[in-house]
Design a protein around this motif. Structure first.
Motif, PDB file in Angstrom:
ATOM      1  N   SER A 119       0.857  -1.187   0.000  1.00 31.41           N
ATOM      2  CA  SER A 119       0.000   0.000   0.000  1.00 31.41           C
ATOM      3  C   SER A 119       0.889   1.231   0.000  1.00 31.41           C
ATOM      4  O   SER A 119       2.036   1.194   0.453  1.00 31.41           O
ATOM      5  CB  SER A 119      -0.914   0.016   1.224  1.00 31.41           C
ATOM      6  N   ASP A 120       0.366   2.317  -0.523  1.00 29.65           N
ATOM      7  CA  ASP A 120       1.123   3.567  -0.538  1.00 29.65           C
ATOM      8  C   ASP A 120       1.472   3.995   0.881  1.00 29.65           C
ATOM      9  O   ASP A 120       2.584   4.414   1.163  1.00 29.65           O
ATOM     10  CB  ASP A 120       0.315   4.661  -1.242  1.00 29.65           C
ATOM     11  N   ARG A 121       0.515   3.855   1.774  1.00 29.87           N
ATOM     12  CA  ARG A 121       0.685   4.299   3.157  1.00 29.87           C
ATOM     13  C   ARG A 121       1.904   3.633   3.803  1.00 29.87           C
ATOM     14  O   ARG A 121       2.680   4.288   4.485  1.00 29.87           O
ATOM     15  CB  ARG A 121      -0.577   3.988   3.954  1.00 29.87           C
ATOM     16  N   GLU A 122       2.079   2.333   3.575  1.00 34.19           N
ATOM     17  CA  GLU A 122       3.154   1.603   4.248  1.00 34.19           C
ATOM     18  C   GLU A 122       4.401   1.416   3.393  1.00 34.19           C
ATOM     19  O   GLU A 122       5.501   1.302   3.934  1.00 34.19           O
ATOM     20  CB  GLU A 122       2.653   0.226   4.683  1.00 34.19           C
ATOM     21  N   HIS A 123       4.250   1.347   2.060  1.00 32.68           N
ATOM     22  CA  HIS A 123       5.366   0.961   1.204  1.00 32.68           C
ATOM     23  C   HIS A 123       5.682   1.952   0.087  1.00 32.68           C
ATOM     24  O   HIS A 123       6.597   1.723  -0.694  1.00 32.68           O
ATOM     25  CB  HIS A 123       5.079  -0.412   0.582  1.00 32.68           C
ATOM     26  N   GLY A 124       4.935   3.044   0.002  1.00 29.61           N
ATOM     27  CA  GLY A 124       5.101   3.992  -1.099  1.00 29.61           C
ATOM     28  C   GLY A 124       6.498   4.574  -1.214  1.00 29.61           C
ATOM     29  O   GLY A 124       6.978   4.830  -2.318  1.00 29.61           O
ATOM     30  N   ALA A 125       7.177   4.776  -0.098  1.00 29.31           N
ATOM     31  CA  ALA A 125       8.519   5.355  -0.127  1.00 29.31           C
ATOM     32  C   ALA A 125       9.527   4.417  -0.784  1.00 29.31           C
ATOM     33  O   ALA A 125      10.559   4.865  -1.294  1.00 29.31           O
ATOM     34  CB  ALA A 125       8.978   5.698   1.284  1.00 29.31           C
ATOM     35  N   ASN A 126       9.239   3.106  -0.811  1.00 33.22           N
ATOM     36  CA  ASN A 126      10.153   2.126  -1.402  1.00 33.22           C
ATOM     37  C   ASN A 126       9.791   1.765  -2.836  1.00 33.22           C
ATOM     38  O   ASN A 126      10.448   0.925  -3.432  1.00 33.22           O
ATOM     39  CB  ASN A 126      10.159   0.832  -0.578  1.00 33.22           C
ATOM     40  N   PHE A 127       8.750   2.388  -3.390  1.00 31.41           N
ATOM     41  CA  PHE A 127       8.268   2.003  -4.714  1.00 31.41           C
ATOM     42  C   PHE A 127       8.699   3.002  -5.769  1.00 31.41           C
ATOM     43  O   PHE A 127       8.541   4.207  -5.598  1.00 31.41           O
ATOM     44  CB  PHE A 127       6.742   1.893  -4.708  1.00 31.41           C
ATOM     45  N   ALA A 128       9.234   2.495  -6.875  1.00 33.27           N
ATOM     46  CA  ALA A 128       9.652   3.360  -7.973  1.00 33.27           C
ATOM     47  C   ALA A 128       9.335   2.683  -9.299  1.00 33.27           C
ATOM     48  O   ALA A 128       9.912   1.657  -9.633  1.00 33.27           O
ATOM     49  CB  ALA A 128      11.149   3.642  -7.884  1.00 33.27           C
ATOM     50  N   ALA A 129       8.359   3.224 -10.023  1.00 26.87           N
ATOM     51  CA  ALA A 129       8.031   2.753 -11.364  1.00 26.87           C
ATOM     52  C   ALA A 129       7.576   3.958 -12.164  1.00 26.87           C
ATOM     53  O   ALA A 129       6.765   4.746 -11.694  1.00 26.87           O
ATOM     54  CB  ALA A 129       6.933   1.697 -11.330  1.00 26.87           C
TER      55      ALA A 129
END
Length: 132
Positions: free
Chosen positions: A96-106
């Motif tokens: 989810s963006d709330r928990e994992h958004g900082a680690n996501f890059a696409a």
């Protein structure tokens, strides 16, 4: 019609994935959205990875594009770095963006909190959280 299962190789491991297109409403605007589901070498008996993505470029549905292998690779890598254990039997790991958004890059997509067709997406996006 059944969803097509595809395979991708990440760091020497094979993952099976599928994606489904739909649109969601965010602050009154429609965005192209994609449900991405992935499984490790254990297949559907292993822990499933779920991620809901929103089109990042603009507020309107501009096409019905499908995620590229690079987008799916970004989902899988984010899941693995966040604690997804594809070899674990059963269960679901939700990005989810709330928990994992900082680690996501696409490029072209941003991680969003889980939504279903007909619902409004959480208006709190990764960019807003970074400012806060």
């Amino acid at each position: 019609m059944r969803a097509r299962l595809r395979q991708i190789h990440v760091d020497g491991h094979t993952f099976t994935w599928r994606a489904a297109l739909h649109s969601v409403q965010v602050n009154g605007f429609h965005h192209r959205a994609v449900y991405v589901r992935a499984w490790g070498s254990g297949g559907k008996n292993g822990q499933k990875l779920e991620a809901d993505l929103l089109s990042a470029p603009g507020p309107y549905v501009v096409d019905d594009g499908y995620p590229t292998p690079a987008d799916v690779r970004a989902v899988i890598i984010c899941g693995l770095k966040s604690g997804w254990q594809p070899e674990q039997r059963g269960g679901t790991f939700v990005l989810s963006d709330r928990e994992h958004g900082a680690n996501f890059a696409a490029s072209g997509f941003q991680l969003t909190n889980p939504v279903r067709p007909g619902e409004s997406a959480d208006p709190t996006t990764h960019e807003a959280q970074q400012r806060g």
